[in-house]
Design a protein around this motif. Structure first.
Motif, mmCIF file in Angstrom:
data_model
loop_
_atom_site.group_PDB
_atom_site.id
_atom_site.type_symbol
_atom_site.label_atom_id
_atom_site.label_comp_id
_atom_site.label_asym_id
_atom_site.label_seq_id
_atom_site.Cartn_x
_atom_site.Cartn_y
_atom_site.Cartn_z
ATOM 1 N N GLY A 1 0.956 -1.169 -0.026
ATOM 2 C CA GLY A 1 0.132 -0.060 0.079
ATOM 3 C C GLY A 1 0.907 1.229 0.019
ATOM 4 N N ALA A 2 0.415 2.532 0.467
ATOM 5 C CA ALA A 2 0.696 3.784 0.490
ATOM 6 C C ALA A 2 1.727 3.810 1.809
ATOM 7 C CB ALA A 2 -0.022 4.648 0.160
ATOM 8 N N LEU A 3 3.077 4.123 1.661
ATOM 9 C CA LEU A 3 3.760 4.425 3.006
ATOM 10 C C LEU A 3 4.645 5.588 2.784
ATOM 11 C CD1 LEU A 3 5.529 0.714 2.995
ATOM 12 C CD2 LEU A 3 3.457 1.566 4.361
ATOM 13 N N ALA A 4 4.352 6.269 3.733
ATOM 14 C CA ALA A 4 5.092 7.762 3.808
ATOM 15 C C ALA A 4 6.774 7.702 4.439
ATOM 16 C CB ALA A 4 4.360 8.612 4.683
ATOM 17 N N PRO A 5 7.449 8.538 3.846
ATOM 18 C CA PRO A 5 8.808 8.354 4.370
ATOM 19 C C PRO A 5 9.187 8.367 5.946
ATOM 20 C CG PRO A 5 8.476 10.033 2.631
ATOM 21 C CD PRO A 5 7.219 9.660 3.143
ATOM 22 N N GLY A 6 9.861 7.373 6.329
ATOM 23 C CA GLY A 6 10.320 7.121 7.715
ATOM 24 C C GLY A 6 9.202 5.935 8.260
ATOM 25 N N GLU A 7 8.276 5.442 7.341
ATOM 26 C CA GLU A 7 7.611 4.153 7.966
ATOM 27 C C GLU A 7 8.250 3.092 7.877
ATOM 28 O OE1 GLU A 7 3.190 4.052 7.669
ATOM 29 O OE2 GLU A 7 3.462 5.698 6.310
ATOM 30 N N GLY A 8 8.094 2.051 8.678
ATOM 31 C CA GLY A 8 8.605 0.820 8.459
ATOM 32 C C GLY A 8 7.842 0.177 7.133
ATOM 33 N N ILE A 9 8.782 -0.562 6.603
ATOM 34 C CA ILE A 9 8.323 -0.984 5.538
ATOM 35 C C ILE A 9 8.475 -2.584 5.531
ATOM 36 C CG2 ILE A 9 10.460 -1.016 3.946
ATOM 37 C CD1 ILE A 9 8.818 -0.529 1.654
ATOM 38 N N VAL A 10 9.618 -3.285 6.110
ATOM 39 C CA VAL A 10 9.821 -4.487 6.702
ATOM 40 C C VAL A 10 10.529 -4.683 7.715
ATOM 41 C CG1 VAL A 10 12.192 -4.492 5.201
ATOM 42 C CG2 VAL A 10 10.892 -6.625 5.359
ATOM 43 N N LEU A 11 10.083 -6.220 8.148
ATOM 44 C CA LEU A 11 10.530 -6.595 9.537
ATOM 45 C C LEU A 11 10.950 -7.823 9.210
ATOM 46 C CD1 LEU A 11 10.880 -6.244 12.627
ATOM 47 C CD2 LEU A 11 8.493 -7.305 12.821
ATOM 48 N N VAL A 12 12.228 -8.146 9.989
ATOM 49 C CA VAL A 12 12.742 -9.367 9.761
ATOM 50 C C VAL A 12 13.384 -9.714 11.379
ATOM 51 C CG1 VAL A 12 14.628 -11.151 9.021
ATOM 52 C CG2 VAL A 12 13.420 -9.813 7.161
ATOM 53 N N LEU A 13 12.897 -10.800 11.930
ATOM 54 C CA LEU A 13 13.357 -11.166 12.999
ATOM 55 C C LEU A 13 13.817 -12.745 12.905
ATOM 56 C CD1 LEU A 13 10.469 -10.069 15.563
ATOM 57 C CD2 LEU A 13 12.702 -9.016 15.167
ATOM 58 N N MET A 14 15.055 -12.813 13.374
ATOM 59 C CA MET A 14 15.657 -14.299 13.145
ATOM 60 C C MET A 14 16.125 -14.494 14.529
ATOM 61 S SD MET A 14 16.110 -16.244 10.339
ATOM 62 C CE MET A 14 16.137 -15.080 9.145
ATOM 63 N N ALA A 15 15.795 -15.892 14.896
ATOM 64 C CA ALA A 15 16.247 -16.385 16.243
ATOM 65 C C ALA A 15 17.304 -17.514 15.758
ATOM 66 C CB ALA A 15 15.254 -16.700 17.060
ATOM 67 N N SER A 16 18.331 -17.741 16.581
ATOM 68 C CA SER A 16 19.180 -18.734 16.372
ATOM 69 C C SER A 16 20.131 -18.851 17.543
ATOM 70 C CB SER A 16 20.188 -18.394 15.462
ATOM 71 O OG SER A 16 21.432 -19.283 15.295
ATOM 72 N N PRO A 17 20.701 -20.228 18.059
ATOM 73 C CA PRO A 17 21.307 -20.204 19.118
ATOM 74 C C PRO A 17 22.581 -19.421 19.216
ATOM 75 C CG PRO A 17 20.861 -22.528 18.271
ATOM 76 C CD PRO A 17 20.431 -21.509 17.214
ATOM 77 N N HIS A 18 23.221 -18.963 18.377
ATOM 78 C CA HIS A 18 24.332 -18.183 18.014
ATOM 79 C C HIS A 18 24.095 -17.130 17.404
ATOM 80 C CE1 HIS A 18 26.196 -21.928 19.661
ATOM 81 N NE2 HIS A 18 25.757 -22.702 18.614
ATOM 82 N N ARG A 19 24.659 -15.853 17.672
ATOM 83 C CA ARG A 19 24.550 -14.499 17.069
ATOM 84 C C ARG A 19 25.036 -14.355 15.603
ATOM 85 N NH1 ARG A 19 29.698 -12.273 17.427
ATOM 86 N NH2 ARG A 19 30.964 -13.278 19.299
ATOM 87 N N ALA A 20 26.253 -15.118 15.413
ATOM 88 C CA ALA A 20 26.671 -15.068 14.143
ATOM 89 C C ALA A 20 25.801 -15.508 13.042
ATOM 90 C CB ALA A 20 28.167 -15.649 13.950
ATOM 91 N N ALA A 21 25.185 -16.911 13.394
ATOM 92 C CA ALA A 21 24.380 -17.513 12.739
ATOM 93 C C ALA A 21 22.824 -16.591 12.277
ATOM 94 C CB ALA A 21 23.773 -18.764 12.985
ATOM 95 N N ALA A 22 22.243 -15.856 13.560
ATOM 96 C CA ALA A 22 21.241 -15.064 13.458
ATOM 97 C C ALA A 22 21.608 -13.926 12.337
ATOM 98 C CB ALA A 22 20.773 -14.513 14.775
ATOM 99 N N PHE A 23 22.537 -13.151 12.565
ATOM 100 C CA PHE A 23 22.979 -12.216 11.640
ATOM 101 C C PHE A 23 23.155 -12.580 10.209
ATOM 102 C CE2 PHE A 23 24.739 -9.776 15.535
ATOM 103 C CZ PHE A 23 24.230 -8.554 15.102
ATOM 104 N N GLU A 24 23.843 -13.775 9.954
ATOM 105 C CA GLU A 24 24.008 -14.096 8.623
ATOM 106 C C GLU A 24 22.681 -14.551 7.979
ATOM 107 O OE1 GLU A 24 27.341 -15.507 6.729
ATOM 108 O OE2 GLU A 24 28.069 -13.841 7.859
ATOM 109 N N ALA A 25 21.760 -15.091 8.654
ATOM 110 C CA ALA A 25 20.553 -15.735 8.286
ATOM 111 C C ALA A 25 19.696 -14.487 7.781
ATOM 112 C CB ALA A 25 19.925 -16.595 9.178
ATOM 113 N N ALA A 26 19.738 -13.509 8.669
ATOM 114 C CA ALA A 26 19.052 -12.431 8.482
ATOM 115 C C ALA A 26 19.300 -11.364 7.293
ATOM 116 C CB ALA A 26 18.877 -11.298 9.721
ATOM 117 N N ALA A 27 20.568 -11.400 7.047
ATOM 118 C CA ALA A 27 21.327 -10.483 5.984
ATOM 119 C C ALA A 27 20.875 -11.331 4.789
ATOM 120 C CB ALA A 27 22.751 -10.674 6.052
ATOM 121 N N TYR A 28 20.937 -12.691 4.654
ATOM 122 C CA TYR A 28 20.747 -13.338 3.653
ATOM 123 C C TYR A 28 19.363 -13.458 3.070
ATOM 124 C CZ TYR A 28 20.013 -18.006 1.076
ATOM 125 O OH TYR A 28 19.694 -19.202 0.356
ATOM 126 N N LEU A 29 18.520 -13.472 4.059
ATOM 127 C CA LEU A 29 17.020 -13.481 3.836
ATOM 128 C C LEU A 29 16.752 -12.264 3.176
ATOM 129 C CD1 LEU A 29 14.166 -14.669 5.650
ATOM 130 C CD2 LEU A 29 13.915 -12.474 4.809
#
Length: 153
Positions: free
Chosen positions: A86-114
Motif C-alpha cells: 500500500g502507500a507508505l510515507a517516508p520514515g514508516e517501517g516497510i519490512v521487519l525481519v526477526l531471526m532467532a538462532s542459538p548463536h549470534r553469527a548465525a542469526a546475523f548471517e541468516a537475516a542478511a541472507y533473507l
C-alpha cells in the motif's frame, strides 16, 4: 524452525513481534531484528509516498521459501517476516525481519541472507509518488543483485 510470514498494509509493532517470536524460538541465544524504513531521499523531487503492490499468496510463499533456504544454511530456530504494502510515507517501517538462532553469527548471517534475497526475489512492485505529483516505478538495483550474488559463492 518456526516461521510466520505476513504481507499487510498495517504497521507492525517490533516489541510485540519479538515477544511472539521468543515464545517460539526455543533456546535461542540471539535474536536479530531488522527494520527497513521508507527513505525520503534519492530524488531531486522529494518523495511523498512509496506505493507497494504484491501478488497475494505467491509473495508470502516466496518469502517462506527464502526463509527456509536460510534455515538450511544456518541453525535458525524461529523467523518472523512482515512486509508492508500500500502507500507508505517516508520514515514508516516497510519490512521487519526477526531471526532467532542459538548463536549470534548465525542469526546475523541468516537475516542478511533473507534480506538480500527478499530485495531481489520476492514479487513486489514499488512506485514512488513524488511531491510534484509525478510517479515512477522503482527499477531493480545492481547493488541489490550484487548483495544477493555474494551468497552464491
Amino acid at each position: 524452525m518456526w516461521l510466520k510470514v505476513d504481507v499487510q498494509a498495517a504497521p507492525f509493532d517490533l516489541a510485540c513481534e519479538e515477544s511472539a517470536l521468543l515464545a517460539q524460538a526455543g533456546d535461542a541465544g540471539a535474536v536479530v531484528a531488522f527494520v527497513g524504513r521508507v527513505r525520503a531521499h534519492d530524488a531531486a523531487v522529494p518523495l511523498s509516498a512509496l506505493w507497494l503492490e504484491h501478488f497475494p499468496g505467491v509473495t508470502e510463499a516466496e518469502i517462506a521459501r527464502i526463509a527456509a533456504l536460510a534455515a538450511d544454511r544456518w541453525p535458525v530456530t524461529a523467523c518472523r517476516v512482515i512486509h508492508r504494502v500500500g502507500a507508505l510515507a517516508p520514515g514508516e517501517g516497510i519490512v521487519l525481519v526477526l531471526m532467532a538462532s542459538p548463536h549470534r553469527a548465525a542469526a546475523f548471517e541468516a537475516a542478511a541472507y533473507l534480506m538480500d534475497y527478499l530485495k531481489t526475489e520476492a514479487p513486489f512492485w514499488k512506485r514512488e509518488d513524488l511531491a510534484d505529483g509525478s510517479h515512477r516505478w522503482v527499477e531493480a538495483r545492481q547493488t541489490d543483485e550484487a548483495a544477493r550474488a555474494r551468497w552464491e559463492s
